[in-house]
Design an enzyme around this catalytic site. Structure first.
Site, PDB file in Angstrom:
ATOM      1  CG  ASN A 134      -8.480   2.523  10.137  1.00  0.00           C
ATOM      2  OD1 ASN A 134      -8.979   1.403  10.076  1.00  0.00           O
ATOM      3  ND2 ASN A 134      -7.362   2.841   9.495  1.00  0.00           N
ATOM      4  CG  ASP A 144      -8.431   4.213   0.916  1.00  0.00           C
ATOM      5  OD1 ASP A 144      -8.217   5.389   0.579  1.00  0.00           O
ATOM      6  OD2 ASP A 144      -7.567   3.488   1.453  1.00  0.00           O
ATOM      7  NE  ARG A 154      -5.794   8.254   5.546  1.00  0.00           N
ATOM      8  CZ  ARG A 154      -5.242   7.082   5.275  1.00  0.00           C
ATOM      9  NH1 ARG A 154      -5.982   6.074   4.852  1.00  0.00           N
ATOM     10  NH2 ARG A 154      -3.934   6.912   5.395  1.00  0.00           N
ATOM     11  CD  GLU A 185      -4.537   8.864   1.833  1.00  0.00           C
ATOM     12  OE1 GLU A 185      -3.319   8.605   1.894  1.00  0.00           O
ATOM     13  OE2 GLU A 185      -5.432   8.006   1.983  1.00  0.00           O
ATOM     14  CG  ASP A 208      -1.900   1.129   1.253  1.00  0.00           C
ATOM     15  OD1 ASP A 208      -2.159   1.715   0.179  1.00  0.00           O
ATOM     16  OD2 ASP A 208      -2.405   1.450   2.344  1.00  0.00           O
TER      17      ASP A 208
END
Length: 302
Positions: free
Chosen positions: A213, A89, A161, A118, A62
């Site tokens: 989260n 996401d 985010r 984000e 990721d």
């Protein structure tokens, strides 16, 4: 049978309504469409599509390697398989403001109920890794503003985010959260907070739903839903949990196969054929087939 009986617009409206209820909504992460159907069957409030899971499913870390096309395709496959709202996401929006706008419309077309963007520097990395970097206030605000202006369905939830906690502390989270809400964020996702007091501080500072989260092996303790609700959290995600459980079971099964020569000892822990067929609605397809193929070939033998 086949896909969801609800339109994406209906699921978005229902998601908004549930958020207005004040209840804590639980969204386990679906690592594939069948997992989304199981999440619905178990009575949860929604489904989450994690960027980390999409990357892992492709065999990638990721660290910003997945593309909008890959994420939109997986989000669409999941969203169409469940009547529940799907939150996805969207990483950094796969670029800056114009890319963010395109990302929002692509995910909207995929049928999701909401997405989060984000404030990490491109390319991003997992929110619970060290060494993250965040963009400045102006860039973060620009991304969220672009996302809010790009949506065509006003019920599509735009969540902001922020990963600013790791680099600049809690007060920076509160300050940035307020700016992101002013820029058009409908909800807030403060990543990698250190405790319930920090979650409560952020929830108290903004007048929009706040997400927690609950990812295993991360920087945030795994709190119960009661603890989170008492802290003012509105949404909780378990992004990678089902993938971790499934891959753990798969690894144990492969070890057993290697060591014992068969999987006989593992059968009691497997999902049965009957349960799989129930989730896949074989009965519904069989009923449908009766009508589709209800004809005779008697006059067509030539």
């Amino acid at each position: 049978m086949l896909y969801s009986t609800l339109t994406p617009a209906a699921k978005r409206a229902a998601f908004r309504e549930r958020l207005r209820s004040g209840d804590l909504l639980e969204l386990p992460g679906a690592f594939n469409p069948l997992a989304a159907r199981l999440i619905q069957d178990k009575g949860f409030d929604g489904v989450y599509v994690s960027g980390a899971v999409v990357a892992a499913d492709l065999g990638l870390p990721d660290v910003g390697l997945t593309t909008l096309t890959e994420v939109a395709a997986r989000a669409g496959q999941v969203a169409r398989m469940t009547d529940l709202p799907t939150l996805v996401d969207a990483d950094t929006g796969f670029g800056e403001a114009m890319n963010v706008a395109r990302t929002v419309q692509a995910l909207e077309d995929a049928g999701v109920a909401g997405l989060h963007v984000e404030d990490q520097v491109n390319p991003k990395r997992c929110g619970h890794l060290d060494g993250k970097q965040v963009v400045d206030d102006a860039t973060a605000v620009q991304r969220v503003s672009a996302a809010a202006r790009a949506r065509r369905d006003p019920d599509l939830l735009i969540m902001a985010r922020t990963d600013v906690r790791a680099e600049h502390g809690l007060q920076a989270v509160v300050d940035r959260a307020r700016r992101l809400v002013d820029a058009g964020a409908d909800a807030l996702f403060p990543e990698a907070l250190r405790g319930l007091d920090e979650l409560e501080a952020v929830a108290s500072a903004v007048d929009v739903p706040v997400l927690a989260n609950m990812t295993e092996f991360g920087k945030t303790e795994l709190f119960t839903r009661r603890q989170l609700a008492d802290a003012g959290v509105a949404i909780v995600i378990y992004p990678v949990s089902l993938l971790r459980v499934a891959m753990g079971a798969a690894e144990r099964a492969l070890d057993t196969l290697r060591d014992e020569g068969s999987l006989r000892s593992q059968v009691p822990g497997m999902q049965t054929r009957a349960r799989l067929y129930e989730l896949l609605d074989y009965a519904g397809y069989a009923t449908f087939d009766e009508h589709v193929y209800d004809f005779s070939l008697e006059h067509h033998q030539r």
